[in-house]
Write a protein that holds these residues in place. Structure first.
Motif: not given
Length: 475
Positions: A297-310, A332-337
């Motif tokens: 599962v992608r980490s919150a930090d990785e998802l945040f970087q995608i969020y910033l770019r998108a 794990a998914d719930v925690a990352a979100l």
């Protein structure tokens, strides 16, 4: 007026529809891939799996939607039917649905449960209905299959309340008869327009453009005004996933990186459309849940970087989160979100209060609008050679980002912008970009400054700015 000026004005005159504006303001929403594939541990089911295998005994749509909301999402799109043809609602057009399964005693409706949960939690609801159906016998027969598909589309658009997006996949493989179907896209679009006029038609549709990959990658500059030819659904289908494997979800092509600069649009000025981008990817390697991927599962930090770019790159962000076979999201998914939502909230909370001045005109409320859109945008005088907004702080701050946005009701006008920071009375360049559009988040190495200045150095027409915000560095 020179030919170059007339060309630039033509680009600036292309405007979004009301449905596109409403969609763009949503910024971030979720995808739920769930169905027979979840039960069989597949990405692309072949069709005709025994409906008895669909029995998610602990299905909890409220858990799904509340987890998406914790990440800061504003909507949810459900895979009502994937390529295998199994419907998550009791369709009158086929027996291959949840009504033939033991789940909820054959009286269940996953679409209804998710739509209702979305309303309870304040999220908008959208549908995914795959045009490819590996079970339906009429697939590949032409009009007969189009009739079948339109019947299912009509059910989904009339039974479950308002729909914000109809997401049309480009996959086009063989049916159970070994034939391929030539989809009647225009007929499908007409049904959506009639039954849900506020819904955007996404990807293989005229309203929202696929960013070109499923890896969460974004172009250096994303333009909303592009050649009409990019709306060609068959062209999109030819570039979509062609095989059932995990490679496509992380594939990034290097071609077509510039779709809308003035140079790229030269010669197309008479045939342009407003066709903004959506960045879609999954929180896991696959789109459906697979137990073997529970540790990936992608980490919150990785998802945040995608969020910033998108979301910070003039695109929306569609993030897939797949429930498991029992009908619940894994911890794990719930925690990352939840972690992602906290990062987004923290980023927004770090907006620095500032005194705003402009090179001409009146600033409106552009410096206090974000997150959101200015009620009174800033438009400099048409004769201003270098329109600029300056944010001055009460004391020096450590900065890491600036958020910009145009009033896109007036089109996408900015073609180059420079962000500078002031320290010790001297200005240094922190970041620059070409496209801005609805929103651009420009990040840079942490820098101390007592003011930032945003200067528009190139534009198609006099810019109309909706937001300017400076973001302090996090811990």
């Amino acid at each position: 007026m020179t030919a170059a000026a007339a060309s630039a004005r033509a680009l600036a005159e292309i405007r979004p529809s009301k449905r596109q504006l409403a969609w763009q303001e949503m910024e971030f929403y979720g995808f739920i891939h769930f169905g027979m594939n979840t039960m069989t541990d597949r990405e692309w089911g072949e069709g005709h799996d025994d409906p008895a295998g669909f029995d998610p005994g602990d299905l909890d749509a409220d858990q799904w939607v509340s987890a998406l909301k914790s990440a800061g999402m504003t909507g949810v799109i459900l895979t009502c039917k994937h390529h295998d043809g199994f419907g998550l609602w009791p369709s009158d057009a086929t027996d291959y649905t949840v009504a033939a399964s033991p789940w909820r005693g054959g009286r269940g409706d996953v679409v209804a449960e998710v739509a209702d949960a979305a309303r309870r939690h304040g999220l908008r609801f959208g549908i995914y209905l795959s045009p490819w159906d590996r079970t339906e016998a009429s697939y590949g027969s032409g009009t007969a299959y189009d009739d079948f598909y339109v019947a299912q589309l009509t059910e989904l658009l009339t039974r479950y309340g308002p729909v914000f997006s109809v997401w049309l996949d480009g996959a086009n493989g063989e049916g159970p008869n070994g034939k391929r179907q030539l989809y009647d896209w225009e007929r499908y679009y007409a049904v959506v327009r009639e039954l849900q006029p506020d819904a955007v038609i996404s990807v293989c549709g005229p309203d929202v453009r696929w960013c070109g990959n499923e890896a969460g990658d974004t172009r250096p500059d994303e333009w909303s005004v592009v050649p009409r030819s990019l709306q060609d659904a068959e062209r999109i289908a030819s570039r979509s996933q062609q095989a059932d494997d995990g490679a496509f979800s992380r594939l990034v092509r290097s071609d077509e990186r510039d779709l809308g600069s003035r140079a790229a649009l030269a010669g197309h000025e008479d045939d342009l459309v407003w066709y903004p981008a959506e960045v879609n990817t999954s929180i896991r390697p696959g789109w459906f849940h697979h137990p073997a991927e529970d540790t990936e599962v992608r980490s919150a930090d990785e998802l945040f970087q995608i969020y910033l770019r998108a979301v910070g790159g003039n695109s929306s962000f569609l993030l897939n989160v797949p429930p498991a076979r029992d009908g619940r999201l894994r911890d794990a998914d719930v925690a990352a979100l939840e972690g992602l939502g906290q990062l987004i909230e923290d980023f927004r909370a770090r907006r620095i209060e500032a005194t705003v001045t402009v090179s001409s005109g009146t600033p409106g409320d552009v410096a206090t609008a974000w997150p959101g859109t200015a009620r009174t945008p800033w438009q400099p005088n048409g004769t201003d050679p270098r329109p600029a907004v300056t944010l001055a702080f009460a004391r020096p701050h450590l900065l890491e980002a600036v958020v910009l946005g145009e009033d896109i009701t007036q089109g996408q006008r900015i073609e180059h912008v420079v962000v500078q920071g002031r320290r010790g009375g001297e200005w240094t360049t922190l970041a620059e970009a070409n496209a801005v559009g609805h929103q651009r988040i420009l990040t840079f190495p942490r820098t101390e400054a007592d003011a930032v200045m945003v200067t528009v150095t190139e534009a198609r027409e006099t810019p109309v700015v909706a937001r300017v915000a400076a973001i302090g560095a996090g811990s």
